[in-house]
Design an enzyme around this catalytic site. Sequence first.
Site, mmCIF file in Angstrom:
data_model
loop_
_atom_site.group_PDB
_atom_site.id
_atom_site.type_symbol
_atom_site.label_atom_id
_atom_site.label_comp_id
_atom_site.label_asym_id
_atom_site.label_seq_id
_atom_site.Cartn_x
_atom_site.Cartn_y
_atom_site.Cartn_z
ATOM 1 N N LYS A 24 0.830 -1.210 0.000
ATOM 2 C CA LYS A 24 0.000 0.000 0.000
ATOM 3 C C LYS A 24 0.865 1.261 0.000
ATOM 4 O O LYS A 24 0.547 2.242 -0.668
ATOM 5 C CB LYS A 24 -0.954 0.002 1.193
ATOM 6 C CG LYS A 24 -2.143 -0.925 0.960
ATOM 7 C CD LYS A 24 -3.030 -1.034 2.172
ATOM 8 C CE LYS A 24 -4.110 -2.069 1.935
ATOM 9 N NZ LYS A 24 -4.650 -2.601 3.181
ATOM 10 N N LYS B 179 -5.723 -10.217 -13.797
ATOM 11 C CA LYS B 179 -6.636 -10.475 -12.681
ATOM 12 C C LYS B 179 -7.658 -9.328 -12.604
ATOM 13 O O LYS B 179 -7.279 -8.167 -12.739
ATOM 14 C CB LYS B 179 -5.819 -10.518 -11.380
ATOM 15 C CG LYS B 179 -6.690 -10.688 -10.159
ATOM 16 C CD LYS B 179 -5.934 -10.464 -8.864
ATOM 17 C CE LYS B 179 -6.889 -10.577 -7.705
ATOM 18 N NZ LYS B 179 -6.888 -9.699 -6.660
ATOM 19 N N LYS C 31 -10.316 -3.741 -8.999
ATOM 20 C CA LYS C 31 -10.708 -2.351 -9.243
ATOM 21 C C LYS C 31 -9.486 -1.463 -9.453
ATOM 22 O O LYS C 31 -9.559 -0.454 -10.125
ATOM 23 C CB LYS C 31 -11.642 -1.805 -8.175
ATOM 24 C CG LYS C 31 -11.062 -1.781 -6.806
ATOM 25 C CD LYS C 31 -12.127 -1.325 -5.839
ATOM 26 C CE LYS C 31 -11.714 -1.651 -4.427
ATOM 27 N NZ LYS C 31 -11.375 -3.065 -4.174
HETATM 28 P P1 ADP Z 1 -9.901 -5.560 -5.675
HETATM 29 O O1 ADP Z 1 -8.729 -6.370 -6.220
HETATM 30 O O2 ADP Z 1 -10.883 -5.252 -6.744
HETATM 31 O O3 ADP Z 1 -9.437 -4.350 -4.912
HETATM 32 P P2 ADP Z 1 -10.342 -6.676 -3.070
HETATM 33 O O4 ADP Z 1 -8.858 -6.804 -2.878
HETATM 34 O O5 ADP Z 1 -11.098 -5.623 -2.320
HETATM 35 O O6 ADP Z 1 -10.634 -6.502 -4.655
HETATM 36 O O7 ADP Z 1 -10.983 -8.105 -2.800
HETATM 37 C C1 ADP Z 1 -12.075 -8.400 -1.979
HETATM 38 C C2 ADP Z 1 -12.291 -9.898 -2.012
HETATM 39 O O8 ADP Z 1 -12.579 -10.345 -3.358
HETATM 40 C C3 ADP Z 1 -11.071 -10.707 -1.567
HETATM 41 O O9 ADP Z 1 -11.525 -11.832 -0.817
HETATM 42 C C4 ADP Z 1 -10.428 -11.175 -2.851
HETATM 43 O O10 ADP Z 1 -9.726 -12.402 -2.695
HETATM 44 C C5 ADP Z 1 -11.634 -11.360 -3.777
HETATM 45 N N1 ADP Z 1 -11.256 -11.078 -5.182
HETATM 46 C C6 ADP Z 1 -10.944 -9.856 -5.684
HETATM 47 N N2 ADP Z 1 -10.645 -9.941 -6.993
HETATM 48 C C7 ADP Z 1 -10.749 -11.255 -7.339
HETATM 49 C C8 ADP Z 1 -10.570 -11.989 -8.573
HETATM 50 N N3 ADP Z 1 -10.236 -11.385 -9.695
HETATM 51 N N4 ADP Z 1 -10.768 -13.322 -8.541
HETATM 52 C C9 ADP Z 1 -11.133 -13.956 -7.389
HETATM 53 N N5 ADP Z 1 -11.323 -13.324 -6.209
HETATM 54 C C10 ADP Z 1 -11.141 -11.989 -6.165
#
Ligand code: ADP
Length: 323
Positions: free
Chosen positions: A110, A189, A192
């Site tokens: 971060k 992957k 957001k």
């Molecule tokens: P982002 O990558 O969009 O910021 P987060 O890190 O907030 O998403 O993830 C929230 C939850 O969603 C976590 O448990 C994460 O493992 C799951 N997650 C996020 N993106 C994916 C993905 N592309 N495939 C599978 N699980 C995901």
Amino acid sequence: MRYLTGLQPSGQLHIGNYFGAILPAVLLQEKGEAFYFIANYHAMTTMGSSRMLRDNTRGLAVDFLACGLDPKKAVFFTQSSVPEVNELAWILSVVCPMGLLERCHSYKEKMARGIAASHALFAYPVLMAADILLYNSDAVPVGKDQKQHLEVTRDLAGKMNEAFGELFKLPEPVINESTAVVPGLDGQKMSKSYGNTLPIFGEEKELRKLINKKIVTDATPLEAPKSTEKSIILTLYKLFASSEDYDRMVQQHLAGGVGYGQFKKDLFEAYWEYFRHAREKREWLLANPGYVDDVLTTGAVRAREEAGKTLARVRRAVGLAWE
Ligand code: ADP
Ligand code: TRP
């Protein structure tokens, strides 16, 4: 078996969040006692505006309920409705060596992204450990990126037990290795942070356009066979389609004669149908905000009951209380 997990209210949910976090949580509520909360204290470490924090917290409550969280089966609450968690976090931070936190990837990652290095960002894993230990959780479903935070939690629970007697059980992470990483519209992957997401909820026209315009395809002509391995459309379609429909699309890739435009149309239809029920439920929830508030209030009462018991035990053990 008590399952506990927290989700940060960090904006519009996408289908990666759905298959990686929401759906597994919804399935687990059938298997044991589920405690699910919206990690709004944690979200404060990266969110500047109070309005955004409030709107995202309410939005996540609505979306999680729409996606099948059943408040009769799971205790559902916001992290901040149980302020006791902060006291436990303080107590845990007393036994937490600096080095343990300095090693955490998520903090370093971060900072590398330019987020200011606040104390809260640094102490984030201690608050997370408090979340988990406060409710005597047995198992914690999380994404792979949170594995290290679970190790910190187990470490801190062990240190507390050593110093003050058996206070906590050591929670197990539940990391579903088989949940494939959902690819984004560009094939990386879905995240957001990469701006490549397909939201769970949104306007039909916009979402149709997103699938049509943003999914990356190669230049194979309509008549020619198409690669099944490289097809982002096919990987996403598998998540939503029946196995017969999926097999048909595989055959159409191999045989040629069907263009990417048609595949995208089929993908949109399958995706739109998959979330039909959740969308309808969400409309209802948005029209009945009182219901959502009631669910969260009831969840908070139940969560606080549990939190109060743990904290009373801990306060006695560490010498903060003596009756
Ligand atoms: P982002 O990558 O969009 O910021 P987060 O890190 O907030 O998403 O993830 C929230 C939850 O969603 C976590 O448990 C994460 O493992 C799951 N997650 C996020 N993106 C994916 C993905 N592309 N495939 C599978 N699980 C995901
Ligand atoms: N840190 C988790 C995430 O970003 C959210 C979270 C906070 C959490 N407290 C928790 C997850 C306790 C599981 C258990 O995804």
